[in-house]
Design a protein around this motif. Structure first.
Motif, PDB file in Angstrom:
ATOM      1  N   LEU A 691       0.817  -1.214   0.000  1.00  0.00           N
ATOM      2  CA  LEU A 691       0.000   0.000   0.000  1.00  0.00           C
ATOM      3  C   LEU A 691       0.849   1.261   0.000  1.00  0.00           C
ATOM      4  CD1 LEU A 691      -2.736  -1.130   2.559  1.00  0.00           C
ATOM      5  CD2 LEU A 691      -3.029  -0.825   0.097  1.00  0.00           C
ATOM      6  N   GLY A 692       2.007   1.211   0.633  1.00  0.00           N
ATOM      7  CA  GLY A 692       2.908   2.359   0.640  1.00  0.00           C
ATOM      8  C   GLY A 692       2.290   3.576   1.302  1.00  0.00           C
ATOM      9  N   THR A 693       2.759   4.742   0.913  1.00  0.00           N
ATOM     10  CA  THR A 693       2.255   5.987   1.503  1.00  0.00           C
ATOM     11  C   THR A 693       1.061   6.498   0.700  1.00  0.00           C
ATOM     12  OG1 THR A 693       3.837   7.253   0.172  1.00  0.00           O
ATOM     13  CG2 THR A 693       4.522   6.635   2.395  1.00  0.00           C
ATOM     14  N   ALA A 694       0.233   7.258   1.371  1.00  0.00           N
ATOM     15  CA  ALA A 694      -0.962   7.804   0.734  1.00  0.00           C
ATOM     16  C   ALA A 694      -0.581   8.814  -0.335  1.00  0.00           C
ATOM     17  CB  ALA A 694      -1.858   8.460   1.781  1.00  0.00           C
ATOM     18  N   HIS A 695      -1.373   8.908  -1.379  1.00  0.00           N
ATOM     19  CA  HIS A 695      -1.142   9.910  -2.403  1.00  0.00           C
ATOM     20  C   HIS A 695      -2.450  10.618  -2.723  1.00  0.00           C
ATOM     21  CE1 HIS A 695      -2.154   6.183  -4.630  1.00  0.00           C
ATOM     22  NE2 HIS A 695      -2.836   6.994  -5.406  1.00  0.00           N
ATOM     23  N   PHE A 696      -2.343  11.751  -3.328  1.00  0.00           N
ATOM     24  CA  PHE A 696      -3.500  12.604  -3.604  1.00  0.00           C
ATOM     25  C   PHE A 696      -4.498  11.888  -4.508  1.00  0.00           C
ATOM     26  CE2 PHE A 696      -5.543  16.060  -6.101  1.00  0.00           C
ATOM     27  CZ  PHE A 696      -6.162  16.718  -5.028  1.00  0.00           C
ATOM     28  N   ASN A 697      -5.774  12.033  -4.134  1.00  0.00           N
ATOM     29  CA  ASN A 697      -6.874  11.479  -4.928  1.00  0.00           C
ATOM     30  C   ASN A 697      -6.875   9.958  -5.017  1.00  0.00           C
ATOM     31  OD1 ASN A 697      -8.291  13.776  -5.509  1.00  0.00           O
ATOM     32  ND2 ASN A 697      -7.301  14.153  -7.481  1.00  0.00           N
ATOM     33  N   GLU A 698      -6.280   9.282  -4.044  1.00  0.00           N
ATOM     34  CA  GLU A 698      -6.316   7.829  -4.095  1.00  0.00           C
ATOM     35  C   GLU A 698      -7.710   7.325  -3.725  1.00  0.00           C
ATOM     36  OE1 GLU A 698      -3.557   5.983  -1.467  1.00  0.00           O
ATOM     37  OE2 GLU A 698      -4.735   6.333   0.329  1.00  0.00           O
ATOM     38  N   ASP A 699      -7.986   6.103  -4.101  1.00  0.00           N
ATOM     39  CA  ASP A 699      -9.284   5.482  -3.843  1.00  0.00           C
ATOM     40  C   ASP A 699      -9.526   5.395  -2.333  1.00  0.00           C
ATOM     41  OD1 ASP A 699     -11.600   3.793  -4.908  1.00  0.00           O
ATOM     42  OD2 ASP A 699     -10.683   2.455  -3.447  1.00  0.00           O
ATOM     43  N   GLU A 704      -8.758   3.477   3.518  1.00  0.00           N
ATOM     44  CA  GLU A 704      -9.300   2.766   4.670  1.00  0.00           C
ATOM     45  C   GLU A 704      -8.498   1.508   4.974  1.00  0.00           C
ATOM     46  OE1 GLU A 704     -13.391   2.007   3.991  1.00  0.00           O
ATOM     47  OE2 GLU A 704     -14.015   4.085   4.338  1.00  0.00           O
ATOM     48  N   LEU A 705      -8.136   0.772   3.923  1.00  0.00           N
ATOM     49  CA  LEU A 705      -7.365  -0.449   4.112  1.00  0.00           C
ATOM     50  C   LEU A 705      -6.005  -0.140   4.732  1.00  0.00           C
ATOM     51  CD1 LEU A 705      -7.256  -3.490   3.736  1.00  0.00           C
ATOM     52  CD2 LEU A 705      -6.452  -3.126   1.389  1.00  0.00           C
ATOM     53  N   ARG A 706      -5.383   0.950   4.310  1.00  0.00           N
ATOM     54  CA  ARG A 706      -4.102   1.342   4.885  1.00  0.00           C
ATOM     55  C   ARG A 706      -4.254   1.687   6.362  1.00  0.00           C
ATOM     56  NH1 ARG A 706      -3.207   5.161   1.947  1.00  0.00           N
ATOM     57  NH2 ARG A 706      -1.823   4.245   0.371  1.00  0.00           N
TER      58      ARG A 706
END
Length: 933
Positions: A691-699, A704-706
């Motif tokens: 999953l890595g780090t969050a990015h802009f406009n991700e699903d 939530e899973l992260r």
């Protein structure tokens, strides 16, 4: 779903499951289908006299917050009687001396003689008014009953209520009046026969102050200056079609509507008018198009238009306690709700115009079926509008999982009445879904269309609905002629449980025994009458040699029998799957060989993808829960989890975190707790890295899973996660204004309070001490939950208990103390510390809290109720013996705890050795990830 993550960080099992349910699509209270059964406890009115029509005049006095009016009821005598019963709330003032009852000449309908009324009384403790007549009126006679009444305009959103909203076009607020007569509040507004099964036409006139507008069920016919009230107009509306009293509704307000030629709508749907404060034309156009799409899709589903010419949708900025209020031709919506892009809620409100208003349950006992049918059809509409995208894969699995947990308890049904009825409605909804899938969606839709056509303007019993499906299904050859949907549904409705289906294969003869029994997760399985509980169950079977999950080939109905034989199964090296895609609300167990074949198949990527995500999730959910219940060996269930190393779909992962939370709590006090945390790390680390780090406009599903993954890994001590958490926490510590906000992501806070230093934990405690009153109090509550529920060190817990319980520091309210006790005991270190703390400080705590029933009971139950080992039992028994006779009202609580611990010991003795052996083998082959010691 964020709240679910927060609860997992330190909440109880019940809170965890409840939060899943509350965030499920469609669970939010649906107030417009008169389904609040907990407020309906009355008997029916006698049916000796029934209304044929009402003429109603309502004159609200907005400044004085009261109203007056009159109603002329056209009545018919169904049997000889000297009494007239009708509903009138005790807040409605009625002067008996002004009541006039006049006979009607049957030939020409003209008025005849006045009937002498001896007296009128209210029945004790019932909203029923009775008129006693001097002479008996014969069956078939008709009379006109004229009643003048007065009432008060409510400040709460029931009956006729008054509220306001801020008008952004000028300073100050705008007052408005509106009605909410669901489920049985018409009696608060006018005397009537306030039962859903009584439908009559209304002729209505309503007074309003000039400068205001009145929106009613039907369009305006004409207006005049009020003959008596200065500064008021009197509006006359077109007669309504026959409708129940709860469908009556109006709004008096200062808003404007916006109509634009750009709006594209079907010519056969009602004119939809959006009334708003100051929403822009662009926003209103979006709302209008959403409503048009939903209405057109629903009308196509039903294949029959509503018999209304207009639908007024009023966007109220400050609708306080309910998101929607519906009446015939009227939808009052909280502005924030109507602005949402999702289609489910608005579809459900529109469907209510067909099922609930146009056709109506005859009595409250059928309201659950009405509500469930609306919710199911709304979900179907969402799939037609946007492919179900807004559900994010949560429907129907989330509500199904919640139902499994609730109805498999030893003592099911929440003590919260509203939640109890929600579970009942969810169960009916899933039964309807099962029947739709078994008879076929096309057949089901035709049945609904016939059902509405047959009962339009009428009322129905739930049996009428089930029989409509039977008739259509037999006509379409999708149901054997000797079967009945009514019998099938009743077998599910009459039991407050769900079945467990077990498939035991005979691989040599290629047959299997199919067994059914009550599904129970909690020991002991000593449910009264469980042997007599049997269901009609559809057995849909998929074979490995001919996988087809889109259109199951056939259903075999298990006819309320304990077991049955099925044949023509595949060879012994081929698995089978029963109840794929959760067609019916029941888990399925198999013999170990079939489970092992499924487990191996799922671990091969190209093969795993051939099984749909819902079915993969079901297999995982069933295996783990059946092991938890003692129906399946834990080693077999844990083998099923092995494919998760390669799984990335959020739907499949959804039930995993519940399993880890529940089993983790049971293992915390055992010798294998650290091993289980290492298992969690090895299970989740590949997903975390993927999953890595969050990015802009991700699903949003990825986000939530992260959060779930991060939360569990941090609590288990996964070092990269803890390192990231500490970095975020240090930003907070070094902040110039640490009290103004909590900049640490929620999934990180618990790990710092668990694995971090005393100084870091004390920093969090200082934020509670210095919490600004101007901040949202829910932030303080969450922080206090983490401080109490997360620590793995006894000294942190003791400090908090000393401050809240012994020193009685003023910053902790009684609610805070209850929260601290609850959260502390969500972990084994907490409840063992609390028991020691209670023992060591018995004299003071007993004297201080013995008369505080809530806190005292909470202390005793939390300190004694969570143990699951023999050592724990001995500690609680010693505590019980030492203070026997001094527990007061909590005596039964500790005695119950001792009984429960014995049962928990049995579970531990049976399962912990198996789990430990499996984990040892698993960890010996797994890669080693860094963790916090």
């Amino acid at each position: 779903m964020l709240r679910l993550c927060l609860q997992m960080a330190g909440g109880t099992r019940t809170l965890f499951i409840l939060t899943i349910l509350l965030t499920a699509p469609g669970f939010k209270a649906f107030v417009n289908d008169f389904s609040s059964l907990h407020v309906i406890s009355e008997v029916r009115l006698p049916n000796e006299v029934l209304p044929l029509s009402y003429d109603v005049l309502i004159e609200p006095h907005m400044d004085n917050q009261n109203f007056e009016g009159s109603i002329k009821m056209h009545l018919r005598w169904i049997a000889d009687s000297k009494k007239v019963y009708f509903h009138a709330h005790d807040s409605l003032l009625i002067d008996v001396s002004q009541i006039i009852l006049t006979t009607l000449n049957m030939g020409d309908g003209t008025l005849g003689n006045n009937v002498i009324i001896l007296r009128g009384i209210r029945l004790p403790r019932k909203p029923v008014f009775v008129l006693y007549l001097k002479d008996k009126i014969k069956k078939g006679s008709e009379c006109l009953l004229d009643i003048y009444f007065q009432g008060n305009i409510s400040e709460t959103e029931e009956g006729l209520f008054r509220s306001s909203y801020t008008n952004s076009s000028h300073d100050g607020g705008e007052i408005y009046l509106a009605t909410n007569l669901n489920p049985n509040n018409a009696r608060r507004l006018f005397p009537c026969f306030d039962e859903p099964g009584i439908k009559v036409p209304f002729n209505v006139s309503i007074a309003r102050p000039k400068g205001y507008i009145t929106l009613f069920n039907t369009p305006l016919h004409n207006s005049i200056n009020h003959p008596k009230l200065r500064g008021y107009s009197l509006d006359f509306f077109h007669p309504t079609a026959p409708m129940s009293s709860h469908a009556f509704g109006f709004v008096i307000l200062k808003m404007h509507t916006w109509n634009e030629h750009k709006i594209q709508k079907s010519s056969d749907i009602p004119a939809i008018h959006i009334w708003s404060n100051n929403l822009s034309s662009t926003i209103i156009l979006d709302i209008q198009n959403k409503l048009n799409v939903a209405h057109t899709t629903i009308q196509k589903f039903f294949s029959i238009p509503l018999p209304i010419t207009k639908l007024d949708v009023i966007a109220i900025p400050s609708l306080a306690t309910v998101p929607f209020i519906s009446a015939s031709g009227i939808l009052i919506a909280r502005e924030s709700e109507i602005l949402k892009k999702d289609a489910f809620e608005i579809s459900r409100e529109l469907i209510y115009q067909w099922i609930g208003i146009w056709i109506t349950p005859e009595w409250w006992t059928d309201a659950n079926v009405n509500k469930a049918l609306i919710s199911f059809i709304a979900s179907e509409i969402v799939f037609e509008i946007n492919g179900g995208k807004e559900f994010n894969g949560k429907y129907p699995m989330t509500i199904l999982y919640s139902l499994y947990y609730e109805l498999s308890k030893r003592y099911p049904n929440s003590h919260i009445t509203g939640i109890k009825h929600e579970f009942a409605s969810i169960k009916v909804q899933l039964i309807i879904r099962m029947l739709c899938l078994t008879v076929g969606k096309y057949t089901f839709r035709l049945a609904i269309q016939s059902f509405i056509s047959d009962y339009k303007f009428k009322t129905y019993k739930s049996s009428d609905f089930w029989n409509a499906i039977t008739t259509q299904a037999i006509a379409d050859n999708s149901l054997d002629s000797d079967l009945s949907i009514l019998s099938i549904s009743e077998s599910w409705l009459k039991h407050s449980r769900l079945p467990l289906v077990t498939i035991i294969r005979d691989y040599d003869s290629e047959t299997a025994i199919v067994q059914q029994k009550v599904y129970l997760r909690e020991r002991l399985h000593d449910v009264p009458d469980q042997d007599s509980m049997l269901w009609w169950i559809p057995i849909a079977l998929t074979r490995q040699d001919s996988l087809n999950f889109v259109n199951p080939s056939s259903f075999i109905w298990m006819n309320k029998t304990r077991q049955m034989l099925i044949s023509n199964l595949p060879s012994k090296n081929m698995f089978i799957i029963v109840n794929e895609e959760e067609i019916g609300p029941f888990p399925v167990n198999y013999d170990d060989n079939n489970w092992n074949m499924l487990s191996k198949y799922l671990r091969t990527e190209e093969k795993r993808e051939s099984i749909p995500v819902y079915t993969r999730a079901k297999l995982l959910h069933d295996a783990w829960n059946l092991a938890y219940a003692g129906e399946l060996n834990f080693s077999t269930a844990l083998n099923v989890t092995l494919f998760l190393k390669y799984e990335r779909n959020h739907i499949v992962w959804s039930p995993v975190f519940t399993f880890l939370d529940q089993v983790g709590k049971r293992l915390e006090k055992s010798s294998i707790n650290k091993k289980f945390e290492l298992y969690i790390i090895e299970l989740l680390a590949p997903l975390y890295e993927y999953l890595g780090t969050a990015h802009f406009n991700e699903d949003i599903n990825t986000t939530e899973l992260r959060k779930f993954t991060t939360s569990f890994l941090c609590k288990a001590g996964y070092f990269p996660c803890f390192k990231e958490a500490r970095r975020a926490f240090n930003i907070w510590i070094n902040s110039s204004f640490p009290n103004s906000e909590t900049p640490v992501p929620n999934e990180f806070i618990c790990s710092i309070f668990k694995w971090g230093s005393m100084e870091e934990w004390m920093f969090g405690l200082d934020r509670i001490r210095e919490f600004p009153k101007s901040r949202i109090q829910s932030d303080r509550t969450h922080l206090l939950k983490m401080l109490a529920g997360c620590p793995a060190q006894q000294d942190k817990i003791i400090i908090l208990l000393e401050m809240a319980i012994l020193k009685n520091i003023s910053i902790f309210s009684d609610n805070d103390k209850m929260l601290i006790i609850s959260m502390v005991t969500s972990r084994s270190i907490g409840y063992t510390t609390l028991l020691d703390f209670l023992s060591n400080n018995w004299d003071y705590i007993h004297q201080e809290f013995n008369n505080n029933t809530n806190i005292w009971s909470k202390l005793i139950s939390s300190a004694t109720g969570m143990f699951s080992t023999q050592q724990g039992y001995d500690s609680v028994k010693n505590f019980y013996d030492k203070h026997h006779g001094h527990f007061g009202r909590a005596q039964h609580i500790i005695e119950k705890s001792l009984r429960n611990i014995k049962e928990e010991i049995q579970w531990s003795n049976q399962n912990i050795p198996v789990i430990e052996e499996w984990i040892d083998h698993y960890l010996s082959d797994a890669p080693k990830h860094a963790y916090v010691n």
